[in-house]
Every structure is written in C-alpha cells, then in structure tokens.
Design an enzyme around this catalytic site. Structure first.
Site, PDB file in Angstrom:
ATOM      1  N   LYS A 613       0.792  -1.222   0.000  1.00 36.36           N
ATOM      2  CA  LYS A 613       0.000   0.000   0.000  1.00 36.36           C
ATOM      3  C   LYS A 613       0.833   1.286   0.000  1.00 36.36           C
ATOM      4  O   LYS A 613       0.468   2.286   0.606  1.00 36.36           O
ATOM      5  CB  LYS A 613      -0.983   0.034   1.193  1.00 36.36           C
ATOM      6  CG  LYS A 613      -1.821  -1.182   1.385  1.00 36.36           C
ATOM      7  CD  LYS A 613      -2.479  -1.692   0.135  1.00 36.36           C
ATOM      8  CE  LYS A 613      -3.520  -0.781  -0.458  1.00 36.36           C
ATOM      9  NZ  LYS A 613      -3.985  -1.323  -1.795  1.00 36.36           N
ATOM     10  N   THR A 614       1.962   1.226  -0.649  1.00 37.23           N
ATOM     11  CA  THR A 614       2.780   2.447  -0.718  1.00 37.23           C
ATOM     12  C   THR A 614       2.949   2.916  -2.164  1.00 37.23           C
ATOM     13  O   THR A 614       3.610   3.920  -2.406  1.00 37.23           O
ATOM     14  CB  THR A 614       4.176   2.185  -0.120  1.00 37.23           C
ATOM     15  OG1 THR A 614       4.749   1.060  -0.795  1.00 37.23           O
ATOM     16  CG2 THR A 614       4.138   1.956   1.360  1.00 37.23           C
ATOM     17  N   GLY A 615       2.414   2.147  -3.115  1.00 40.56           N
ATOM     18  CA  GLY A 615       2.567   2.519  -4.518  1.00 40.56           C
ATOM     19  C   GLY A 615       3.423   1.526  -5.291  1.00 40.56           C
ATOM     20  O   GLY A 615       3.882   1.813  -6.400  1.00 40.56           O
ATOM     21  N   THR A 616       3.619   0.345  -4.732  1.00 44.59           N
ATOM     22  CA  THR A 616       4.506  -0.637  -5.385  1.00 44.59           C
ATOM     23  C   THR A 616       3.941  -1.096  -6.739  1.00 44.59           C
ATOM     24  O   THR A 616       4.697  -1.333  -7.675  1.00 44.59           O
ATOM     25  CB  THR A 616       4.718  -1.874  -4.479  1.00 44.59           C
ATOM     26  OG1 THR A 616       3.452  -2.396  -4.114  1.00 44.59           O
ATOM     27  CG2 THR A 616       5.504  -1.518  -3.239  1.00 44.59           C
ATOM     28  N   TRP A 816      -1.785   9.213 -11.794  1.00 43.79           N
ATOM     29  CA  TRP A 816      -1.038   9.138 -13.042  1.00 43.79           C
ATOM     30  C   TRP A 816      -1.187   7.747 -13.657  1.00 43.79           C
ATOM     31  O   TRP A 816      -1.201   6.746 -12.936  1.00 43.79           O
ATOM     32  CB  TRP A 816       0.442   9.438 -12.812  1.00 43.79           C
ATOM     33  CG  TRP A 816       0.691  10.896 -12.526  1.00 43.79           C
ATOM     34  CD1 TRP A 816       0.557  11.520 -11.335  1.00 43.79           C
ATOM     35  CD2 TRP A 816       1.064  11.897 -13.472  1.00 43.79           C
ATOM     36  NE1 TRP A 816       0.840  12.860 -11.448  1.00 43.79           N
ATOM     37  CE2 TRP A 816       1.165  13.114 -12.768  1.00 43.79           C
ATOM     38  CE3 TRP A 816       1.333  11.897 -14.857  1.00 43.79           C
ATOM     39  CZ2 TRP A 816       1.515  14.316 -13.382  1.00 43.79           C
ATOM     40  CZ3 TRP A 816       1.693  13.078 -15.468  1.00 43.79           C
ATOM     41  CH2 TRP A 816       1.774  14.285 -14.739  1.00 43.79           C
ATOM     42  N   LYS A 832      -6.461  -0.164  -6.900  1.00 41.73           N
ATOM     43  CA  LYS A 832      -5.380   0.777  -6.589  1.00 41.73           C
ATOM     44  C   LYS A 832      -5.897   2.185  -6.813  1.00 41.73           C
ATOM     45  O   LYS A 832      -6.439   2.491  -7.887  1.00 41.73           O
ATOM     46  CB  LYS A 832      -4.148   0.539  -7.476  1.00 41.73           C
ATOM     47  CG  LYS A 832      -3.640  -0.880  -7.444  1.00 41.73           C
ATOM     48  CD  LYS A 832      -3.022  -1.262  -6.118  1.00 41.73           C
ATOM     49  CE  LYS A 832      -2.888  -2.780  -6.051  1.00 41.73           C
ATOM     50  NZ  LYS A 832      -2.388  -3.251  -4.768  1.00 41.73           N
ATOM     51  N   GLY A 833      -5.728   3.025  -5.816  1.00 38.60           N
ATOM     52  CA  GLY A 833      -6.269   4.378  -5.891  1.00 38.60           C
ATOM     53  C   GLY A 833      -7.758   4.349  -5.614  1.00 38.60           C
ATOM     54  O   GLY A 833      -8.558   4.916  -6.347  1.00 38.60           O
ATOM     55  N   ARG A 834      -8.067   3.591  -4.553  1.00 38.52           N
ATOM     56  CA  ARG A 834      -9.484   3.467  -4.170  1.00 38.52           C
ATOM     57  C   ARG A 834     -10.013   4.787  -3.624  1.00 38.52           C
ATOM     58  O   ARG A 834      -9.252   5.616  -3.137  1.00 38.52           O
ATOM     59  CB  ARG A 834      -9.615   2.437  -3.039  1.00 38.52           C
ATOM     60  CG  ARG A 834      -9.688   1.056  -3.489  1.00 38.52           C
ATOM     61  CD  ARG A 834     -10.274   0.171  -2.397  1.00 38.52           C
ATOM     62  NE  ARG A 834     -10.121  -1.199  -2.851  1.00 38.52           N
ATOM     63  CZ  ARG A 834      -9.052  -1.937  -2.597  1.00 38.52           C
ATOM     64  NH1 ARG A 834      -8.076  -1.445  -1.858  1.00 38.52           N
ATOM     65  NH2 ARG A 834      -8.985  -3.166  -3.062  1.00 38.52           N
ATOM     66  N   TYR A 836     -12.176   6.287  -0.603  1.00 42.19           N
ATOM     67  CA  TYR A 836     -12.753   5.989   0.727  1.00 42.19           C
ATOM     68  C   TYR A 836     -12.669   7.259   1.554  1.00 42.19           C
ATOM     69  O   TYR A 836     -11.921   8.194   1.213  1.00 42.19           O
ATOM     70  CB  TYR A 836     -12.018   4.821   1.408  1.00 42.19           C
ATOM     71  CG  TYR A 836     -10.511   4.813   1.247  1.00 42.19           C
ATOM     72  CD1 TYR A 836      -9.717   5.642   2.044  1.00 42.19           C
ATOM     73  CD2 TYR A 836      -9.879   3.978   0.319  1.00 42.19           C
ATOM     74  CE1 TYR A 836      -8.330   5.636   1.888  1.00 42.19           C
ATOM     75  CE2 TYR A 836      -8.502   3.974   0.162  1.00 42.19           C
ATOM     76  CZ  TYR A 836      -7.734   4.802   0.947  1.00 42.19           C
ATOM     77  OH  TYR A 836      -6.371   4.822   0.811  1.00 42.19           O
TER      78      TYR A 836
END
Ligand code: A3P
Length: 883
Positions: A613-616, A816, A832-834, A836
């Site tokens: 959850k860091t952008g991997t 992006w 990804k990029g939910r 909430y």
C-alpha cells in the site's frame, strides 16, 4: 615484580639472562613457588583402555600422575540468565593465524562469537546491554594484551567477569624477543618461555576435562622450541597439560627436579581474584591444545557452549562394483572388510559399512575381483546398502524425469535379483549431482522408485570451508552434510598418499579427520571401493581413527542407519531444516553439476519489496513500460505476486522460482524483476534474498506509515476481511493486548510494516546500502516521472525512458496513468487508488504519536545513509514535535 614486556637481546645472552633471573628469583625468596608436581616415576604407568594401535604406543611410555587428585571444584556457574551465549574474541589482527584457529573451532562447534581487535589501550567494547552481559566468555589471542590493559579497561573487564561469572582464556605465544622468565603482571604466576619440551601429559585432576580423556601421555618431543610453562605456589592454579624439558634444555628457575613435569596449560580456579581463566603456554597448532581448548570453553561457560559426548559415524563405501580393473576388492579384501567391521563393532556399537552400488558394473573386474564382487554379495546381509545410479551417471544430465526413473529402476531390479536390501531409505548421487544445487527431477525419481528419505552431500552450501557444511530438508528428503576423510578413488597406496603417508597419519592423529569427529556430532564419510583393495587404506584409516579417538577422548562413538541418523541430525539442529538457496552460478562446482537446460539468467536483477500500500504496483506498472525491463509472470495463487522468499513457496526451490521468469534475450542489458510487497517486513526475506541474489538491487517505497496503515485497512475491507469489516479503523489501531486474537492479528498486520527503520536495518545487514533505493511514495503519487528517473538511474537502465512523455494524469482516476494515443489512458485497476473517506482526526493523532519514534529513527537512518528525507516525513516530524 617483573612485568612482561618485549626485550630485544642477542641470542648468546639468553642463557645468562635466564641465570640472572634464576638468581633474582632465589634472592627474592621465591623458592616457595614450585612446579606442579607430576612425578615421572615409570611405575605409575596406567593401564591403557585399548590394547592396540596409536593409543598403546602413547600409553606405553606414559608415567601416571602421582599428585593426589584435587577434588574437582565445581566451576562457579556463569549466570545463565544474565549473559548472552556469545564469545568475545580479542584477536591481534583480522588475519592473525591463532585468531583464525580460535574462530575456526568456535564456528565448527556452532558457537556464537564476536571478534574485536585487541585494543592496545582503552577502547574496550561495550560489555553490557542494559542489565545483561553481552558475552559469556572472553578469549585473548595474546594474553599480554589482557595483562597490559590500562588500569581503567582492566578494571572494567575484570569487574564484568566477576559480576557476570565470565571466564577468560588467554594464549601466551613466546617469540624470539620474549623474556625467558618473568612474573605475569598482577598474578602470582611465573612464566618461562622459549623452551623445548617432550612427553605431553593430561593432568587427570584438572577440573575442566570433559571431552579429553584424563591421564593420557603423548611421548616424544613437542613441535617447536617456543613453549612456555607456568609456575606458581598459589592454590588457584591447577595444571591441565604438562610436559618435561627436553634433555638439552637448561633448567628453569627454582628447585625443580629435572624430570618434573611442567604445566604448559593451567587452569585458574578463580581463588586469586574471583575470575576463572585457562592459560595456554602455546598456540593451537598442537592438536591436543585444540581438544583442551574445546573443554576450556565448555568449563568456563558452565557448559552453555559445550559439545555433547555422543558422536555418530557412518562410513559409506561408494562405487561398489564401479572401480577400475586392478583397483577393486578381491576375496581377501572382503574378508578383511568383515574382520575390521567386527573389530570396530566392539568399539563403535552397531558399526556397519554402508555400501553404495551401481549394478551395471557388477563383474567388470579381473577374475579375482569378480570373485570379490560375489563375496560381497554372499555377505550382503552383514552390510547396509544404498543405491547409486545404475550406470553411475550424473542425475543432472537427465532432464526427463521418467528417463531418470528408468535408470533407477534398472538398479533396483539388479538389487532385487541379487537379494540386496532395498529398504534403507538412503541414496547418494555421483559427484553430488542433483542433490545440491537441487535437480527437482532427482528428488522426485528417488522418492517414487526407491522411497528415499535421506541423502548426503559435501556441497551444501559449499564444499569449503568444510566447517560451514550444513543439512536441509527438501521435498521430504533429509539432506545431511557429508564430511571429507581424505580418501578418494585414487588414494589406494599408503606410501603414495598425497603429501606422504605422514599426512594421512597426521589427519588421524589430532589433525583434520580427528577434529571433524571431535567437532561434529554426526559425521558421514564417503570412501570408495578402491580404498578397500590394495593397501586397504579405508580399513587402516577408520580403525586408527577410532582407536585414537578412544585413546584421547571420552567420546561415545556409535553408528546408526541413515534414516534414524538423519532424524537425530535434525533433532540436534532443527534450525537447519529449512534450506538457504544460493545462486548455482556463483560456485563453479555447483555450476558444473547443474542442468545445462537451466540458466541463472532467469533470476531477477532487482526486487520491489514493498511495503504493501505504498505505490509498489504503480512502480511495477511503470517499469514494465520500459522496453529493457521485464517483470516476472503473474502467479495465479498469490495475487499475481510470486511471494517466493517469504512463505511456503520458498521450499519449492529455485527451479520453481525461475519458472516465473522468461529467458532474457540479452542477459546483460535486460532487466528481470519481481515485486512482492510483503517482502519488506518479513524476518526471513533479506537473508534468503541475499543468499540467492547477492547482487540484486532492492527497491522500497515509503509513505506516511499512518496513511499506509489506513490504506491497508481499507484494502482488507474491500477484500471482505471479516475482522476489518467488524471493527472501525480506530478500534483496530488502538486495540489493547487483551483484545480478541483476530483483532490483534489484524492490528499487527496493519501497523508492523510501518516500523520502517527496523525493517530497513534488517535489509541493511544483508545488503550494502548502495544496493538499496528508498522511493518517496508521496512523490511517486504526485510526480511519478521524477521518481521513475531516479529509479532508472539507480538501476543503471538504458535507454533512458522519458516518463514525462509516457505518463499522463487521469482526472477521473485522480492518479497518473500510462498515456495512450488519442488522449486515452491506461490506469491501474480499481483496487489501486481506491476512494474511501478520509481518516478521522482521532486516528490520525493516535498514529502520529504511535509512529513518532519509528519516524524519528527513520530520519536518523536516512541521514546516516546520506539519503534525502521525504517531505511527508519532514512534515510528520514537525507536527509531532509541535504536538
Ligand atoms: P490506495 O488504493 O489506498 O489509494 P500498492 O500498490 O503498494 O498496494 O499501493 C497502492 C497505493 O498506491 C494506492 O493506495 C495509491 O494511493 C498509491 N498509488 C500511487 N500511485 C498510484 C497510481 N499511479 N495509481 C494508483 N495508485 C497509486
């Protein structure tokens, strides 16, 4: 009082010097200090436990001790709970020989240790960690470095030893400039150096004896003339090993009868200053010192670092039927084999030679040798048997498992036809092929054809150094480390032994072979058919070895069949069950026995390790757009990630792992990689990663750990995790230690990956900092082109891809994405990029406080590494300091 220091003096002054010291000693009235008395009366000869071989020659000349045995004083037990079981070794330099010998014995015994350069003055390492002692024992390679410590350091070390019950081992190595006689500074102990000695004897009353059998005598001159003996009249000193002066030596000071045995190793019982010590008047090059050293470590650590007395030996005779004509066993050799086996059984319960056969070569010798084959089969029930390959082929040459299995079946058929037992569950492969590095086909065929449960190899993790050899379990087969005994197919004549027959004898009599058994609870030795024909070196070696061991040690030698032996091994070393895979191409021997159909080019050059959850996924996606970069194939079972290094997949082996990667078209310019975001915070991954991929680059992405935790919680809810659905975020992060298990487990998985500095430190113990890149997750989200530029630079990828042109911001997604023709975009999936709700303030404040120290540690670590501090971390630290 004389202080020991270095004095340069011409050689011809040596005797005069000794005489002067003698006079000083007398004039000081130090007549009172006496040599430890062990009379040399020949009548006191002790009966030897064994009538034959090496022991009888040693014992025959040996005078027994007459000093009344000192009742053994129990060592002051080291305060187990208060010290770590780690030995602190002060060495003279990183390469000093004695230092290396000390370390080699500690490593072979699997004792933990830490080496420090012996400080000339001051600079004592930290000895305690809060209230706990960091070391259970201190060893000085050079005793003088200890006695000449400055007062402050000496006081510090001695006080530590007294308070924590820690002992000291020290070696006094005389050299040409050493004083011939002197008092050891601060001790009621005198040293006489540069002596030539003979007739070494173990003092039966020395309390430290454990593995060493007391009362033994080694007749004849001791190697070298640089021995040091100790003298004292203080009851704290108890001799351990004694020897006589060689006839040519001038006497040492004091009223010491010429034939008196003088101590070269003494045990200080701690009656003088409360510290127990063992002092050696020579290094470890003399074999008996190694044995006594192991006992000294055991004694001074209250047996916390101690080898048990049980030793299991299994002797494999490989290549039965395989040897060349003229080197094979004849009838008389087989008879000798049986006779020796019976003899050995009286010394080593259950001793049985273990014969490995390749049926194809049965009856391929001379007529006499073929009769030898028949004799072996006639007595087949008296041996244990294990299969080799039918035609002695190397298994890694068979890519097709069923062809390999067919070869095995031929050998099994041969065994059945000749009544050879087939149920011992053990096999070995020619030249270790397929055992390590793993050839999965071999393990499978072994299991299906023979029901193999145990094998052995010298190759795991590497042939050298031998003391690092270990066992492991793969696919239900227990792989035991095999030891080298110095007998190979070509060593068949005693007089033609490489380096001369004395080499073999030296190895048996206290050398490598002796030490192998001394320091390994379980030893499997591989020998060959040819070692039992001709000079029958195999029989000579093991009979001599067993006799020598029984003469000098109290070891309880025994033999077990392979399967119980392997069970015993993993009972003793359960931590070895799990293997540690290495890159087969990093070891030439491994590469040579690895299938030509496999290539190390299918291993990744870099890993994206997380945390989650860091952008991997974004990095993974963006990198995959680069023509020179290729990701692993998605795994159907673990959410696309391979998750090899952290879970049960690791045990499937590297063939399984490599199947996730394509064969690169150009290994030097193509970059294979994989991303498994759970690697970051796993205890085992950095070690495993560094073993297989030591040159890999590691990429990690860090965002505010509070945001990461919240994103992870939302992710769990989206995946229907019942615990996440049942509890609010605040309930999860603030749950107490009494909360229900499911909640605490969720809390751990939510918060622990955010201990960034702890996890990074672990990676940095296995990878150099230059191989680790920390990407700012905040920047990746807002300005990914900048992040991708630094990633490309770090990896050294060419050609450089301009991500400002490749990526486009997607207003709908809010992130992006890849820019496509016609203004379209390709973004990461819905997960990804939910969207909430924002985190509530209460949780934000709670987490700010919770992660404060972790964040502070992270900023210190980044400073130390010379890496920029990301903006989110700077802001977080500012807020928390204001708060
Ligand atoms: P959220 O879904 O909570 O917003 P990972 O891939 O390591 O599991 O991380 C997922 C996170 O990557 C997302 O968390 C999102 O914030 C972040 N992210 C960064 N850049 C992104 C991008 N270009 N597209 C989608 N998510 C991105």
């Amino acid at each position: 009082m004389l202080k020991l220091w270095k004095v340069v003096r011409p050689a011809r002054q040596l005797e005069l010097h000794r005489l002067i010291l003698l006079l000083i000693a007398f004039s000081l009235g130090s007549m009172g200090f006496l040599a430890y008395y062990v009379s040399t009366s020949p009548k006191a000869k002790e009966p030897l436990p064994l009538p034959l071989g090496d022991c009888s020659s040693g014992g025959a000349a040996g005078p027994g001790p007459v000093r009344p045995p000192v009742p053994p004083r129990p060592p002051r037990p080291p305060e187990t709970a208060r010290t770590e079981p780690v030995v602190l070794v002060f060495v003279e330099s990183a390469y000093s020989q004695l230092g290396q010998e000390i370390v080699a014995i500690l490593e072979s015994s699997r004792f933990r240790y830490s080496t420090e350069l012996a400080p000339g003055r001051g600079d004592m390492p930290t000895l305690t960690d809060h209230t706990r002692g960091r070391y259970v024992l201190v060893i000085y390679e050079n005793l003088l470095k200890y006695v000449n410590l400055d007062a402050w350091s000496r006081e510090l070390l001695d006080r530590y030893c007294v308070e924590y019950g820690v002992g000291i081992i020290g070696f006094f190595r005389a050299h040409e400039h050493s004083l011939l006689s002197a008092q050891l500074k601060g001790f009621p102990l005198f040293l006489h150096s540069n002596l030539g000695l003979r007739d070494y004897q173990v003092n039966p009353s020395a309390p430290l004896l454990h593995l060493t059998r007391p009362s033994r005598l080694e007749p004849g001159p001791l190697p070298g003339d640089d021995w040091t003996i100790f003298q004292s009249n203080h009851s704290t000193y108890e001799p351990v090993l004694l020897a006589s002066l060689r006839p040519a030596e001038s006497p040492v000071p004091g009223p010491v009868p010429r034939r008196t045995r003088l101590p070269t190793v003494v045990q200080d019982l701690g009656l003088h200053d409360g510290i127990q010590r063992v002092l050696f008047g020579h290094g470890l090059s003399f074999w008996l010192h190694k044995l006594v050293f192991v006992d000294a470590v055991a004694y001074l650590t209250g047996k916390r670092l101690c080898l048990d007395l049980d030793r299991y030996i299994l002797v494999d005779i490989d290549d039965i039927f395989v040897g060349k004509e003229g080197t094979r066993m004849k009838v008389a050799d087989v008879e000798a084999l049986l006779t020796t086996q019976n003899k050995l059984r009286t010394l080593v319960p259950n001793f049985t030679f273990n014969l490995g056969f390749s049926g194809k070569f049965y009856h391929t010798g001379t007529e006499e040798e073929d009769a030898g084959d028949d004799m072996l089969l006639k007595h087949r029930k008296e041996f244990w048997w294990f299969p080799h390959m039918w035609s002695h082929m190397q298994p890694h040459l068979f890519h097709n498992r069923s062809v390999l299995a067919d070869q095995m079946r031929l050998n099994k058929q041969f065994a059945l036809e000749h009544g050879i037992p087939t149920d011992l569950g053990y096999a070995v492969a020619p030249h270790h092929s397929g055992v390590y590095p793993i050839h999965t086909q071999l393990y499978e065929a072994w299991k299906s054809v023979w029901g193999i449960q145990v094998t052995s190899t010298e190759e795991y993790p590497h042939l050298r150094p031998a003391r690092y050899r270990r066992g492991f379990i793969h696919n239900g087969i227990m792989v035991l480390p095999r030891q080298t005994c110095g007998l190979f197919t070509h060593t068949i004549f005693y007089n033609e032994y490489p380096g001369g027959s004395r080499e073999l004898d030296r190895s048996i009599r206290g050398g490598e072979l002796f030490l192998t058994v001394l320091l390994n609870p379980i030893s499997i030795f591989m020998t060959h058919l040819s070692n039992y024909g001709n000079d029958r070196l195999g029989l000579y070696t093991f009979e001599s070895l067993v006799r020598f061991l029984q003469c000098w040690t109290r070891l309880r030698l025994q033999t077990l069949p392979p399967v119980p032996l392997a069970r015993k091994y993993f009972e003793l070393f359960p931590q070895e069950r799990s293997p540690l895979w290495q890159n087969p191409c990093d070891d030439k021997r491994h590469k040579d026995i690895w299938s030509k159909e496999k290539t190390c080019d299918r291993l990744p050059k870099f890993l994206i390790v997380g945390p989650q959850k860091t952008g991997t996924t974004a990095i993974h996606f963006f990198l995959s757009l680069h023509p020179a970069v290729t990701s692993s194939f998605p795994s159907p079972s673990t959410f696309e990630e391979i998750q090899f290094f952290n879970g049960p997949n690791y045990h499937k082996g590297i063939d399984w792992y490599m199947d996730f990667f394509p064969v690169p078209s150009n290994a030097s310019t193509d970059f294979l990689f994989e991303k498994s975001a759970t690697y970051f915070d796993s205890e085992v991954v950095p070690r495993r990663g560094a073993a297989l991929l030591p040159r890999a680059k590691i990429i990690t992405v860090l965002t505010n750990p509070a945001d990461r935790a919240y994103s992870w919680y939302q992710h769990q809810r989206a995946h229907g995790d019942p615990a996440a659905l049942n509890y609010t975020f605040y309930q999860v992060i603030s749950a107490s230690s009494q909360a229900p298990l499911a909640l605490r487990s969720l809390q751990n998985r939510c918060l622990v990956p955010g201990y960034y500095s702890t996890h990074l430190q672990r990676w940095l113990t296995y990878y150099p900092s230059g191989q680790l890149l920390i990407v700012d997750g905040q920047e990746l989200r807002t300005n990914p082109a900048a992040s991708m530029e630094s990633i490309q630079k770090f990896l050294g990828i060419t050609p450089f891809l301009n991500y400002t042109r490749t990526l486009r911001f997607d207003e709908d997604k809010g992130f992006w994405c890849q820019g496509l023709e016609g203004g379209k975009t390709r973004c990461l999936g819905k997960s990804k990029g939910r969207r909430y709700p924002d985190m509530d303030t209460e949780s934000r404040l709670f987490l700010m406080d919770f992660f404060r120290n972790h964040n502070l540690d992270l900023s210190k670590l980044l400073n130390r590494l010379g890496q920029p501090v990301p903006s989110w971390l700077r802001e977080e630290l500012q807020h928390s300091s204001l708060g």
